[in-house]
Design a protein around this motif. Structure first.
Motif, PDB file in Angstrom:
ATOM      1  N   MET A 148     -16.312 -16.509 -51.405  1.00  0.00           N
ATOM      2  CA  MET A 148     -17.424 -16.470 -52.352  1.00  0.00           C
ATOM      3  C   MET A 148     -16.852 -16.404 -53.761  1.00  0.00           C
ATOM      4  SD  MET A 148     -19.956 -13.845 -50.319  1.00  0.00           S
ATOM      5  CE  MET A 148     -18.880 -12.431 -50.563  1.00  0.00           C
ATOM      6  N   ASP A 149     -17.079 -17.452 -54.519  1.00  0.00           N
ATOM      7  CA  ASP A 149     -16.586 -17.546 -55.893  1.00  0.00           C
ATOM      8  C   ASP A 149     -17.749 -17.547 -56.871  1.00  0.00           C
ATOM      9  OD1 ASP A 149     -14.194 -19.882 -54.626  1.00  0.00           O
ATOM     10  OD2 ASP A 149     -13.862 -17.765 -55.076  1.00  0.00           O
ATOM     11  N   ASN A 150     -17.448 -17.217 -58.107  1.00  0.00           N
ATOM     12  CA  ASN A 150     -18.455 -17.179 -59.171  1.00  0.00           C
ATOM     13  C   ASN A 150     -19.679 -16.382 -58.724  1.00  0.00           C
ATOM     14  OD1 ASN A 150     -19.667 -17.699 -61.650  1.00  0.00           O
ATOM     15  ND2 ASN A 150     -20.453 -19.689 -61.012  1.00  0.00           N
ATOM     16  N   LEU A 151     -19.434 -15.209 -58.202  1.00  0.00           N
ATOM     17  CA  LEU A 151     -20.521 -14.379 -57.713  1.00  0.00           C
ATOM     18  C   LEU A 151     -21.425 -13.930 -58.843  1.00  0.00           C
ATOM     19  CD1 LEU A 151     -18.470 -12.397 -55.098  1.00  0.00           C
ATOM     20  CD2 LEU A 151     -20.585 -13.616 -54.597  1.00  0.00           C
ATOM     21  N   GLN A 152     -22.705 -13.854 -58.543  1.00  0.00           N
ATOM     22  CA  GLN A 152     -23.717 -13.467 -59.509  1.00  0.00           C
ATOM     23  C   GLN A 152     -24.512 -12.279 -58.965  1.00  0.00           C
ATOM     24  OE1 GLN A 152     -23.746 -14.898 -62.555  1.00  0.00           O
ATOM     25  NE2 GLN A 152     -21.979 -16.060 -61.821  1.00  0.00           N
ATOM     26  N   PRO A 153     -25.192 -11.551 -59.827  1.00  0.00           N
ATOM     27  CA  PRO A 153     -25.951 -10.385 -59.355  1.00  0.00           C
ATOM     28  C   PRO A 153     -26.940 -10.722 -58.244  1.00  0.00           C
ATOM     29  CG  PRO A 153     -25.740 -10.300 -61.735  1.00  0.00           C
ATOM     30  CD  PRO A 153     -25.162 -11.621 -61.302  1.00  0.00           C
ATOM     31  N   GLU A 154     -27.492 -11.916 -58.255  1.00  0.00           N
ATOM     32  CA  GLU A 154     -28.446 -12.298 -57.203  1.00  0.00           C
ATOM     33  C   GLU A 154     -27.780 -12.509 -55.849  1.00  0.00           C
ATOM     34  OE1 GLU A 154     -28.054 -13.740 -60.155  1.00  0.00           O
ATOM     35  OE2 GLU A 154     -28.013 -15.949 -60.002  1.00  0.00           O
ATOM     36  N   ASP A 155     -26.455 -12.484 -55.810  1.00  0.00           N
ATOM     37  CA  ASP A 155     -25.747 -12.572 -54.539  1.00  0.00           C
ATOM     38  C   ASP A 155     -25.598 -11.203 -53.870  1.00  0.00           C
ATOM     39  OD1 ASP A 155     -23.612 -14.932 -56.158  1.00  0.00           O
ATOM     40  OD2 ASP A 155     -25.145 -15.387 -54.654  1.00  0.00           O
ATOM     41  N   THR A 156     -26.027 -10.174 -54.539  1.00  0.00           N
ATOM     42  CA  THR A 156     -25.959  -8.823 -53.978  1.00  0.00           C
ATOM     43  C   THR A 156     -26.786  -8.704 -52.717  1.00  0.00           C
ATOM     44  OG1 THR A 156     -25.528  -7.779 -56.118  1.00  0.00           O
ATOM     45  CG2 THR A 156     -26.532  -6.405 -54.416  1.00  0.00           C
TER      46      THR A 156
END
Length: 127
Positions: free
Chosen positions: A83-91
């Motif tokens: 998982m790259d370039n993780l964003q808060p919505e990936d929580t």
């Protein structure tokens, strides 16, 4: 007893990376497709990615395509989710699951095809 175990979750800043692993025990993963799912707080579980052992075919949800990569170590059956370039919505809590591998196209599998589930691994993306 057939079991799956996820590992590799944790806390990461936005833009960061994590790699989740899914290991099987009590059964041979050679005959199973493996899917990754996630459940964000207050939301329903959603399918993220899937890989077919039969064909090597992979599929991704639109929300992660281009950022996440699913792969499989055929020597021991471990499946990874990079998982790259993780964003808060990936929580959320990330689960791996196994489905009898009957489709050569990984995009055909739906959640109801998956019979064996792991306990989940928490991924938190926050600054």
């Amino acid at each position: 007893q057939s079991q799956l175990m996820e590992s590799g979750g944790g806390l990461v800043q936005p833009g960061g990376s994590l790699r989740l692993s899914c290991e099987a025990s009590g059964f041979s993963p050679d005959f199973y497709a493996i899917g990754w799912f996630r459940q964000a707080p207050g939301k329903e579980r959603e399918a993220i990615s899937c890989i077919s052992k039969l064909s090597g075919s992979t599929s991704y949800a639109d929300s992660v395509r281009g950022r996440f990569t699913i792969s499989r170590n055929n020597a021991d059956g471990t499946v990874y989710l990079q998982m790259d370039n993780l964003q808060p919505e990936d929580t959320g809590v990330y689960y791996c699951a196994a489905a009898l591998d009957v489709y050569s196209d990984a995009s055909i599998y739906t959640e109801r095809d998956f019979e064996t589930w792991g306990q989940g691994s928490q991924v938190t993306v926050s600054s």
